[in-house]
Design a protein around this motif. Structure first.
Motif, PDB file in Angstrom:
ATOM      1  N   ASP A 173       0.845  -1.187   0.000  1.00 26.63           N
ATOM      2  CA  ASP A 173       0.000   0.000   0.000  1.00 26.63           C
ATOM      3  C   ASP A 173       0.882   1.240   0.000  1.00 26.63           C
ATOM      4  O   ASP A 173       1.520   1.564   1.009  1.00 26.63           O
ATOM      5  CB  ASP A 173      -0.893  -0.004   1.246  1.00 26.63           C
ATOM      6  N   GLN A 174       0.959   1.943  -1.121  1.00 27.16           N
ATOM      7  CA  GLN A 174       1.738   3.183  -1.188  1.00 27.16           C
ATOM      8  C   GLN A 174       0.780   4.358  -1.059  1.00 27.16           C
ATOM      9  O   GLN A 174      -0.150   4.520  -1.836  1.00 27.16           O
ATOM     10  CB  GLN A 174       2.563   3.249  -2.473  1.00 27.16           C
ATOM     11  N   VAL A 177      12.860   6.165  -1.474  1.00 29.87           N
ATOM     12  CA  VAL A 177      11.574   6.425  -2.133  1.00 29.87           C
ATOM     13  C   VAL A 177      11.723   6.086  -3.617  1.00 29.87           C
ATOM     14  O   VAL A 177      12.641   6.561  -4.274  1.00 29.87           O
ATOM     15  CB  VAL A 177      11.140   7.885  -1.953  1.00 29.87           C
ATOM     16  N   ARG A 200      11.906  -0.692  -4.555  1.00 34.39           N
ATOM     17  CA  ARG A 200      11.220  -1.874  -4.011  1.00 34.39           C
ATOM     18  C   ARG A 200      12.216  -2.706  -3.217  1.00 34.39           C
ATOM     19  O   ARG A 200      13.267  -3.079  -3.731  1.00 34.39           O
ATOM     20  CB  ARG A 200      10.624  -2.722  -5.142  1.00 34.39           C
ATOM     21  N   ALA A 239       5.470  -2.412  -3.169  1.00 31.14           N
ATOM     22  CA  ALA A 239       5.287  -1.187  -3.946  1.00 31.14           C
ATOM     23  C   ALA A 239       6.529  -0.324  -3.766  1.00 31.14           C
ATOM     24  O   ALA A 239       7.234  -0.409  -2.760  1.00 31.14           O
ATOM     25  CB  ALA A 239       4.040  -0.445  -3.491  1.00 31.14           C
ATOM     26  N   GLY A 255       6.618   3.207  -4.095  1.00 27.33           N
ATOM     27  CA  GLY A 255       6.447   4.601  -3.719  1.00 27.33           C
ATOM     28  C   GLY A 255       6.991   5.516  -4.807  1.00 27.33           C
ATOM     29  O   GLY A 255       7.620   5.068  -5.768  1.00 27.33           O
ATOM     30  N   SER A 256       6.767   6.809  -4.662  1.00 30.78           N
ATOM     31  CA  SER A 256       7.194   7.730  -5.708  1.00 30.78           C
ATOM     32  C   SER A 256       7.232   9.155  -5.187  1.00 30.78           C
ATOM     33  O   SER A 256       6.450   9.536  -4.319  1.00 30.78           O
ATOM     34  CB  SER A 256       6.226   7.655  -6.903  1.00 30.78           C
ATOM     35  N   THR A 262       4.282   9.301  -2.569  1.00 31.97           N
ATOM     36  CA  THR A 262       3.732   8.125  -1.892  1.00 31.97           C
ATOM     37  C   THR A 262       4.869   7.316  -1.264  1.00 31.97           C
ATOM     38  O   THR A 262       5.986   7.294  -1.783  1.00 31.97           O
ATOM     39  CB  THR A 262       2.941   7.210  -2.852  1.00 31.97           C
ATOM     40  N   MET A 263       4.531   6.654  -0.166  1.00 32.28           N
ATOM     41  CA  MET A 263       5.464   5.757   0.511  1.00 32.28           C
ATOM     42  C   MET A 263       4.675   4.598   1.090  1.00 32.28           C
ATOM     43  O   MET A 263       3.471   4.700   1.328  1.00 32.28           O
ATOM     44  CB  MET A 263       6.207   6.480   1.651  1.00 32.28           C
ATOM     45  N   THR A 264       5.374   3.487   1.335  1.00 28.56           N
ATOM     46  CA  THR A 264       4.779   2.386   2.093  1.00 28.56           C
ATOM     47  C   THR A 264       5.201   2.503   3.558  1.00 28.56           C
ATOM     48  O   THR A 264       6.153   3.218   3.887  1.00 28.56           O
ATOM     49  CB  THR A 264       5.246   1.021   1.559  1.00 28.56           C
ATOM     50  N   GLN A 293       8.811   1.497   3.883  1.00 28.19           N
ATOM     51  CA  GLN A 293       9.726   2.570   3.503  1.00 28.19           C
ATOM     52  C   GLN A 293       9.802   3.645   4.587  1.00 28.19           C
ATOM     53  O   GLN A 293      10.880   4.191   4.852  1.00 28.19           O
ATOM     54  CB  GLN A 293       9.276   3.190   2.181  1.00 28.19           C
TER      55      GLN A 293
END
Length: 488
Positions: free
Chosen positions: A210-211, A301, A304, A312, A314-315, A336-338, A341
């Motif tokens: 989940d990101q 970030v 994987r 995921a 992230g971005s 986005t991050m998990t 991360q």
């Protein structure tokens, strides 16, 4: 006539060559894609015939196989199935494998002969015992982390790991499910329908897959970029209630539209403790798109983590101009991050700037308990200098004091409240570490938890993270020095 024969022969040879090339590609380069596909009937038959190895953690058996009344092997999850399901996954002769059961399928089935054994049966697969997999996760901490989410009805994830090594101590995801029901052929269809109908997506490992927008916990990364751009904890930044995005008439405000510490100018130290959006917009713009991207990349970030689990990346998103940089500097827009991360981000600060690869599998053992492989700590990069890490850690101690109003727990932290969809309640975050215990934690609770639109990371997520840090075990003492070796 001879010309026709020659053309036919050449064409036949080309077809044979194409067939050999395709066979080589399938066997040599795409084995995982085809052989491990849950729709492959060969995998379904092997799942029934092979006595898969156990998965354990802290001496507790989490997954094992037994022969059912039909004479085939069936997977069972005897201890804490709900706490561990999003990490372990399941084994089903109808729905295949997932999570670690899929990522470590080769080890658990004892398949060490290479890809050819996936397609060519020897008749020796029946009753073959696979290797066992031992996890780094602490069962008690995992149970507590899952209960922190599940008992409150929260959707989200909690990850705890050791900054010095990267070993994962807890990886809780909610909602969860009972993998025994999917593994059992008699209940599999109904259980499968139930989990897929659940809008919370229990089959996902929310800690890895989940990101989500991180909100203000991303200010740790923006601070790193700011330090590289020449800012210090005493640098003055705006504390005004709002700032206008460059080249637009669009305002960006602090939480609640309030000025920071009365407005005017505030130090970075104050801005970090009070999470002042306008101050971090100013610093992010000064660091620039390249500075922000370099810092985000250094913290992982967009990367994987290879842990045998689907992950995921992230971005940071695109940063073509000032408005995008400004919004991204506070962990919004396309950032986005998990949870994993985020935990690594906090752990990197705690580990003097060294980012370690997280891992959840401690070792793989043969049926005779000899070791096939064992994980070793692995440094990925130096995201911060030790001096930069010490500066950010000091700011995080100040943030914990501001959030908690207490200076005695020894934790360093940052909270976050992230908008993610118009009209939706925010996702709320907490990242922290206890350097004395060598533990870092990340908590994300989706959609405001039990507080809805008014939720903040400090209200909802931080109590969960502190509970995990309080309960986390201290690192084991180093092994005693061998007296004979010392004499030599």
């Amino acid at each position: 006539m001879n010309k026709s024969i020659r053309l036919g022969a050449v064409f036949s040879l080309l077809l044979i060559l194409a067939l050999l090339v395709h066979f080589t590609v399938v066997q040599g380069f795409r084995e995982e894609e085809y052989a491990q596909d849950a729709r492959n009937s060969r995998i379904t038959m092997d799942l029934k015939r092979i006595n898969r190895g156990q998965i354990s953690a802290g001496g507790q058996v989490l997954a094992e196989s037994f022969k059912n009344e039909s004479g085939f092997y069936q997977r069972a999850y005897p201890n804490m199935p709900f706490s561990f399901a999003p990490v372990l996954g399941y084994v089903s002769d109808r729905y295949g494998t997932a999570q670690l059961e899929a990522g470590y399928n080769g080890s658990l089935t004892g398949d060490t002969a290479g890809s050819s054994s996936r397609f060519l049966r020897t008749g020796q697969e029946d009753d073959h015992v696979g290797n066992s997999v031992e996890l780094t996760i602490d069962p008690q901490l995992q149970a507590l982390a899952f209960d922190q989410l599940n008992s409150r009805g929260f959707e989200g994830a909690i990850v705890a790991l050791r900054p010095s090594s990267g070993e994962v101590l807890a990886m809780a995801s909610s909602p969860s499910y009972d993998p025994n029901l999917i593994a059992n052929p008699q209940t599999a269809e109904g259980a499968w329908a139930d989990v897929n109908a659940n809008p919370g997506k229990p089959l996902l490992n929310h800690a890895m897959q989940d990101q989500l927008p991180p909100g203000s916990i991303f200010k740790i990364i923006t601070t790193a970029a700011g330090l590289r751009a020449g800012f210090t904890p005493d640098s003055l930044l705006t504390g005004e209630a709002q700032t206008i995005l460059p080249g637009t008439d669009i305002p960006l405000t602090n939480y609640g539209g309030m000025p920071c510490a009365g407005g005017g100018e505030v130090t970075l130290r104050t801005a970090f403790a009070l999470s002042c959006n306008t101050a971090f917009v100013q610093m992010g713009l000064a660091a620039g798109a390249d500075g922000l991207r370099d810092a985000a990349t250094a913290f992982g970030v967009g990367e994987r983590y290879d842990m045998g689990l689907p992950a995921a990346a992230g971005s940071l998103g695109d940063l073509p101009s000032g408005p995008e940089v400004a919004q991204s500097a506070i962990g919004q827009r396309d950032v986005t991050m998990t949870a994993t991360q985020a935990a690594v981000m906090a752990a990197t600060v705690a580990n003097d700037g060294k980012r370690m690869a997280p891992y959840v599998v401690k070792r793989v053992l043969r049926p005779d308990l000899t070791e096939v492989s064992a994980a070793r700590p692995r440094q990925l990069n130096e995201a911060l200098t030790p001096e930069e890490a010490a500066t950010i850690a000091d700011l995080m101690y100040g943030s914990e004091r501001a959030t908690w109003g207490y200076d005695g727990n020894g934790f360093a932290s940052k909270t976050g409240t992230a908008e993610h969809a118009e009209g939706a309640d925010p996702h709320v975050w907490y990242v922290a570490f206890d350097k004395g215990k060598d533990v870092a934690v990340a908590v994300v609770v989706k959609n405001g938890g039990n507080l809805g639109a008014g939720a903040t990371g400090g209200q909802v997520s931080s109590p969960l993270g502190r509970a995990v840090l309080y309960a986390a075990p201290a690192p084991p003492p180093p092994p005693a020095e061998n007296s004979d070796a010392a004499r030599n």
